[in-house]
Design a protein around this motif. Structure first.
Motif, PDB file in Angstrom:
ATOM      1  N   SER A 153       0.812  -1.221   0.000  1.00  0.00           N
ATOM      2  CA  SER A 153       0.000   0.000   0.000  1.00  0.00           C
ATOM      3  C   SER A 153       0.845   1.271   0.000  1.00  0.00           C
ATOM      4  CB  SER A 153      -0.953   0.004   1.193  1.00  0.00           C
ATOM      5  OG  SER A 153      -0.232  -0.126   2.408  1.00  0.00           O
ATOM      6  N   GLY A 157      -1.064   2.432  -2.887  1.00  0.00           N
ATOM      7  CA  GLY A 157      -2.226   3.062  -2.282  1.00  0.00           C
ATOM      8  C   GLY A 157      -3.226   2.090  -1.705  1.00  0.00           C
ATOM      9  N   THR A 159      -6.240  -0.123  -0.907  1.00  0.00           N
ATOM     10  CA  THR A 159      -7.646  -0.024  -1.314  1.00  0.00           C
ATOM     11  C   THR A 159      -7.999   1.383  -1.806  1.00  0.00           C
ATOM     12  OG1 THR A 159      -8.272   0.462   0.983  1.00  0.00           O
ATOM     13  CG2 THR A 159      -8.376  -1.841   0.274  1.00  0.00           C
ATOM     14  N   GLN A 160      -7.163   2.370  -1.502  1.00  0.00           N
ATOM     15  CA  GLN A 160      -7.435   3.742  -1.941  1.00  0.00           C
ATOM     16  C   GLN A 160      -6.983   3.985  -3.381  1.00  0.00           C
ATOM     17  OE1 GLN A 160      -9.193   5.783   0.124  1.00  0.00           O
ATOM     18  NE2 GLN A 160      -9.232   3.960   1.438  1.00  0.00           N
ATOM     19  N   GLY A 161      -6.089   3.142  -3.868  1.00  0.00           N
ATOM     20  CA  GLY A 161      -5.614   3.291  -5.234  1.00  0.00           C
ATOM     21  C   GLY A 161      -4.625   4.435  -5.404  1.00  0.00           C
ATOM     22  N   VAL A 163      -4.077   8.159  -7.445  1.00  0.00           N
ATOM     23  CA  VAL A 163      -4.785   9.233  -8.144  1.00  0.00           C
ATOM     24  C   VAL A 163      -3.786  10.210  -8.751  1.00  0.00           C
ATOM     25  CG1 VAL A 163      -6.823   9.036  -6.671  1.00  0.00           C
ATOM     26  CG2 VAL A 163      -4.973  10.581  -6.012  1.00  0.00           C
ATOM     27  N   ASN A 255      -6.462   7.517 -12.700  1.00  0.00           N
ATOM     28  CA  ASN A 255      -6.431   6.847 -11.394  1.00  0.00           C
ATOM     29  C   ASN A 255      -6.296   5.353 -11.606  1.00  0.00           C
ATOM     30  OD1 ASN A 255      -9.193   5.365 -10.961  1.00  0.00           O
ATOM     31  ND2 ASN A 255      -9.711   7.345 -11.864  1.00  0.00           N
ATOM     32  N   SER A 257      -7.313   1.788  -9.594  1.00  0.00           N
ATOM     33  CA  SER A 257      -8.105   1.235  -8.498  1.00  0.00           C
ATOM     34  C   SER A 257      -8.026  -0.283  -8.516  1.00  0.00           C
ATOM     35  CB  SER A 257      -9.572   1.683  -8.636  1.00  0.00           C
ATOM     36  OG  SER A 257     -10.404   0.952  -7.761  1.00  0.00           O
TER      37      SER A 257
END
Length: 342
Positions: A153, A157, A159-161, A163, A255, A257
């Motif tokens: 992460s 990122g 689960t937020q991915g 951007v 983005n 995801s």
């Protein structure tokens, strides 16, 4: 004996004999050029950036679905890692551009290469497997790829991915504020390049070899074909443009995801392949357009939309098991009989 395990053709053989019902190459090339020329005119009749957005997404889905058709429809490989290759392209582009600072166009090409390497990696364990075991291994690879992204992460990122991914550039042209014209033609160009390569592959001796292996593996092996080499090349051939489509998707949406690894998108793309008719390439592309446009037209139906789309797919498959390609072929046959002089 060639590198793929194919028996070398006689010196006098310059091309494969044309299969019954197959368009001659020059006629297909003309139809191909005419079809994409008509698609290039769509912005003149489709008003608003939203309409062009829907078409861009249809182009992206068409690239992914048609390349899946190469391994699933022509190669007969139950490859459920295909959408993971798309997801790898998405995240590869995001990380290469945002963290490594690589120029967007170079990152798009590198994303296709990385997806191809991932396809080779997942193919190695299935070289000697059959049926359900291939499904399990490829599905497991897709889940592994998703878990790796979630576990890293700090970079991805989680689960937020990711951007604010850098977009593609065309000199000084502002692609963000041109009502999606540039992205429309870039997506169309990507689809055209992908389709041309796929059709060249399936019309070649390699294409004939993977179909022979799909239809009768024992006989094909007895004739000198190598299962391992053909599977490896088939999976790799279906991966480059899939990864490039993922990179294009990331550049367009700006983005990345974790949803690109989800079952929802996998189901949609697989539906496009099956509805279009496996082993056709063009059928998957046609189904991608119809399902994307039909799904958007049903947007006001809320929760009923997926059920209506599912009923449409079931209805077509029951009437024409060969999918939309079978429907078009049947319609063309009827038209030909009606125009034939009595």
């Amino acid at each position: 004996m060639s590198a793929l395990g194919l028996v070398s053709p006689p010196a006098s053989a310059t091309s494969l004999p044309r299969a019954p019902g197959r368009f001659p190459a020059h006629l297909e090339a003309l139809a191909f050029a005419a079809g994409f020329a008509l698609l290039a005119l769509l912005p003149l009749v489709v008003g608003g950036s939203y309409g062009r957005h829907v078409l861009i997404m249809a182009f992206i889905y068409a690239v992914v679905a048609s390349n899946w058709d190469l391994s699933l429809g022509y190669g007969g490989i139950f490859n459920f890692a295909h959408l993971a290759l798309f997801g790898i392209g998405v995240y590869a582009y995001a990380l290469l551009t945002k963290l490594a600072g690589i120029e967007p166009w170079a990152a798009l090409a590198l994303s296709g290469v990385l997806s191809t390497l991932a396809a080779v990696l997942v193919t190695v364990p299935i070289l000697r497997l059959k049926g359900i075991f291939i499904i399990l291994v490829t599905f497991g690879f897709a889940q592994l790829a998703m878990q790796v992204i979630l576990s890293q992460s700090d970079l991805t990122g989680g689960t937020q991915g990711i951007v604010r991914i850098p977009s593609l550039t065309l000199g000084d042209h502002n692609m963000i504020r041109d009502n999606k014209f540039a992205y429309f033609y870039l997506a169309l160009g990507l689809l055209a390049a992908s389709t041309a390569v796929l059709r060249l592959v399936v019309r070649s001796r390699f294409g004939a070899a993977i179909v022979a292996l799909r239809d009768n593996e024992d006989y094909a092996v007895a004739r000198g074909l190598s299962v391992a080499r053909l599977r490896l090349v088939t999976m790799a051939s279906s991966a480059f443009f899939t990864g490039a489509a993922g990179a294009f998707y990331a550049a367009y949406q700006r983005n990345a995801s974790i949803d690109v690894f989800g079952m929802s998108l996998s189901t949609v793309i697989l539906s496009m392949v099956l509805l279009g008719g496996t082993g056709t390439i063009y059928g998957a592309i046609l189904a991608s357009f119809l399902l994307t446009l039909f799904s958007e037209a049903m947007a006001d139906f809320g929760a009923w939309r997926p059920m209506i789309v599912a009923l449409l797919i079931i209805g077509v498959m029951l009437a024409y098991p060969a999918g939309l390609a079978g429907l078009v072929k049947a319609a063309a046959g009827r038209a030909g009989r009606l125009m034939r002089p009595t």
